[in-house]
Write a protein that holds these residues in place. Sequence first.
Motif, PDB file in Angstrom:
ATOM      1  N   LEU A  14      14.119   4.594   3.425  1.00 28.42           N
ATOM      2  CA  LEU A  14      12.970   3.719   3.232  1.00 28.42           C
ATOM      3  C   LEU A  14      13.374   2.264   3.471  1.00 28.42           C
ATOM      4  CD1 LEU A  14      11.744   5.410  -0.071  1.00 28.42           C
ATOM      5  CD2 LEU A  14      10.915   5.863   2.252  1.00 28.42           C
ATOM      6  N   VAL A  15      12.648   1.588   4.362  1.00 31.40           N
ATOM      7  CA  VAL A  15      12.984   0.218   4.768  1.00 31.40           C
ATOM      8  C   VAL A  15      11.830  -0.714   4.377  1.00 31.40           C
ATOM      9  CG1 VAL A  15      13.647  -1.267   6.699  1.00 31.40           C
ATOM     10  CG2 VAL A  15      14.318   1.158   6.707  1.00 31.40           C
ATOM     11  N   HIS A  16      12.092  -1.608   3.432  1.00 37.08           N
ATOM     12  CA  HIS A  16      11.048  -2.534   2.999  1.00 37.08           C
ATOM     13  C   HIS A  16      10.879  -3.674   3.998  1.00 37.08           C
ATOM     14  CE1 HIS A  16      13.628  -5.944   1.784  1.00 37.08           C
ATOM     15  NE2 HIS A  16      14.492  -5.042   1.364  1.00 37.08           N
ATOM     16  N   GLY A  17       9.793  -4.415   3.847  1.00 35.42           N
ATOM     17  CA  GLY A  17       9.527  -5.529   4.740  1.00 35.42           C
ATOM     18  C   GLY A  17       9.701  -6.866   4.062  1.00 35.42           C
ATOM     19  N   ALA A  18       9.102  -7.900   4.638  1.00 38.49           N
ATOM     20  CA  ALA A  18       9.197  -9.247   4.087  1.00 38.49           C
ATOM     21  C   ALA A  18       8.410  -9.351   2.787  1.00 38.49           C
ATOM     22  CB  ALA A  18       8.681 -10.261   5.098  1.00 38.49           C
ATOM     23  N   PHE A  19       8.814 -10.293   1.947  1.00 36.64           N
ATOM     24  CA  PHE A  19       8.146 -10.612   0.688  1.00 36.64           C
ATOM     25  C   PHE A  19       8.212  -9.449  -0.307  1.00 36.64           C
ATOM     26  CE2 PHE A  19       5.483 -12.275   4.309  1.00 36.64           C
ATOM     27  CZ  PHE A  19       6.199 -13.446   4.442  1.00 36.64           C
ATOM     28  N   VAL A  67      14.801  10.634   8.672  1.00 37.08           N
ATOM     29  CA  VAL A  67      13.460  10.114   8.911  1.00 37.08           C
ATOM     30  C   VAL A  67      13.450   8.665   8.428  1.00 37.08           C
ATOM     31  CG1 VAL A  67      11.015  10.247   8.297  1.00 37.08           C
ATOM     32  CG2 VAL A  67      12.318  12.342   8.697  1.00 37.08           C
ATOM     33  N   LEU A  68      13.094   7.739   9.326  1.00 37.21           N
ATOM     34  CA  LEU A  68      13.027   6.325   8.979  1.00 37.21           C
ATOM     35  C   LEU A  68      11.598   5.956   8.626  1.00 37.21           C
ATOM     36  CD1 LEU A  68      15.271   4.439  11.598  1.00 37.21           C
ATOM     37  CD2 LEU A  68      15.736   4.869   9.183  1.00 37.21           C
ATOM     38  N   VAL A  69      11.431   5.228   7.520  1.00 36.65           N
ATOM     39  CA  VAL A  69      10.110   4.791   7.079  1.00 36.65           C
ATOM     40  C   VAL A  69      10.147   3.274   6.916  1.00 36.65           C
ATOM     41  CG1 VAL A  69       8.278   5.074   5.382  1.00 36.65           C
ATOM     42  CG2 VAL A  69       9.878   6.959   5.811  1.00 36.65           C
ATOM     43  N   GLY A  70       9.290   2.571   7.646  1.00 36.38           N
ATOM     44  CA  GLY A  70       9.280   1.119   7.580  1.00 36.38           C
ATOM     45  C   GLY A  70       7.935   0.579   7.147  1.00 36.38           C
ATOM     46  N   HIS A  71       7.955  -0.382   6.240  1.00 34.69           N
ATOM     47  CA  HIS A  71       6.727  -1.053   5.803  1.00 34.69           C
ATOM     48  C   HIS A  71       6.724  -2.479   6.320  1.00 34.69           C
ATOM     49  CE1 HIS A  71       4.479  -3.559   2.699  1.00 34.69           C
ATOM     50  NE2 HIS A  71       3.539  -2.786   3.235  1.00 34.69           N
ATOM     51  N   SER A  72       5.587  -2.920   6.869  1.00 37.20           N
ATOM     52  CA  SER A  72       5.412  -4.304   7.308  1.00 37.20           C
ATOM     53  C   SER A  72       6.495  -4.695   8.322  1.00 37.20           C
ATOM     54  CB  SER A  72       5.402  -5.226   6.083  1.00 37.20           C
ATOM     55  OG  SER A  72       4.946  -6.508   6.405  1.00 37.20           O
ATOM     56  N   TYR A  73       7.237  -5.772   8.054  1.00 38.60           N
ATOM     57  CA  TYR A  73       8.322  -6.183   8.958  1.00 38.60           C
ATOM     58  C   TYR A  73       9.391  -5.088   9.092  1.00 38.60           C
ATOM     59  CZ  TYR A  73      12.741  -8.418  10.212  1.00 38.60           C
ATOM     60  OH  TYR A  73      13.967  -8.706  10.772  1.00 38.60           O
ATOM     61  N   GLY A  74       9.486  -4.222   8.094  1.00 42.89           N
ATOM     62  CA  GLY A  74      10.431  -3.108   8.188  1.00 42.89           C
ATOM     63  C   GLY A  74      10.156  -2.233   9.391  1.00 42.89           C
ATOM     64  N   GLY A  75       8.900  -2.220   9.855  1.00 46.28           N
ATOM     65  CA  GLY A  75       8.569  -1.467  11.060  1.00 46.28           C
ATOM     66  C   GLY A  75       9.243  -2.043  12.286  1.00 46.28           C
ATOM     67  N   ALA A  76       9.357  -3.386  12.356  1.00 47.78           N
ATOM     68  CA  ALA A  76      10.053  -4.016  13.476  1.00 47.78           C
ATOM     69  C   ALA A  76      11.523  -3.645  13.462  1.00 47.78           C
ATOM     70  CB  ALA A  76       9.882  -5.531  13.410  1.00 47.78           C
TER      71      ALA A  76
END
Length: 279
Positions: free
Chosen positions: A48-53, A102-111
């Motif tokens: 799980l990859v979080h994004g900005a903020f 399996v990679l999961v990205g939220h917000s900037y984590g998607g980039a």
Amino acid sequence: MPSSVNFGRPRRALVAITAAIAVVVLGMLGLAAPPAHAADPGKPTIVLVHGAFADSSGWRDVAATLRGEGYPVQTFDNPLRGPAHDSALLEKKLATISGPIVLVGHSYGGAVITNTHDPDVVANVYIAAFAPERGEFVQGLLNPITYPGSRLLPPALQLKVVDDPSGPGGKNLDGYIARPYFHEIFAQDVSTATAADMYAHQKSAALVANLEPSGDPSWRKVPSWYLVSRQDRVIPPALQRFMASRAAPGRTSEINAAHASLVSQPDAVAAVVVKAAGA
């Protein structure tokens, strides 16, 4: 001299018997703790990859649900310095994991997951996330003329100088969401207390991270899924649908949630991850 007597073994046996009886009694009363869910070695590891903020604490409930389904779960402490820098560190982490991922990205984590290339990754999952094409960058995608609606603008968006070993002269210019605006922009569908906790865990993001062109997208080779947040005030839903049409055609679903759907509706987010992992 009298021989010594070892009382250790009987005492340990008595303790073990007592503990066993206690477990049985508690079970009969319905008070026994539920057994921990063991990871299924046949299932892929979810990263799980979080994004900005935000930080990895936002994945808490999603991770718990996935572990309950038997998936091994790890989180990535995203530095938020730029897609190339952050994806390189993510790739180092993935190299320590055996088996499919399996990679999961939220917000900037998607980039970040878009710029991550590892042969063991079998699926990408984008949660209200950026899924850029080669040469695109976050700020460019948030073009208010083409896709109006983002409220991630001053005075809500503030800047500050931070210590950063990866930045010029050990410093960098970071963006963050100011306290008075955080709840209504980032997660308007959670309680005030939850929003306050999320704000306390907020990590600022390097301004240059939004301006750095993306590399070759992993979604061209890796099957990808996308979950659109219909009430998003950070990434306009129309922009999400556009990116999903390229990265996850036929594998896109929507949810009536704000930007941080992983916090407000963790079960729905986990269900999309499980679907991707099962495929």
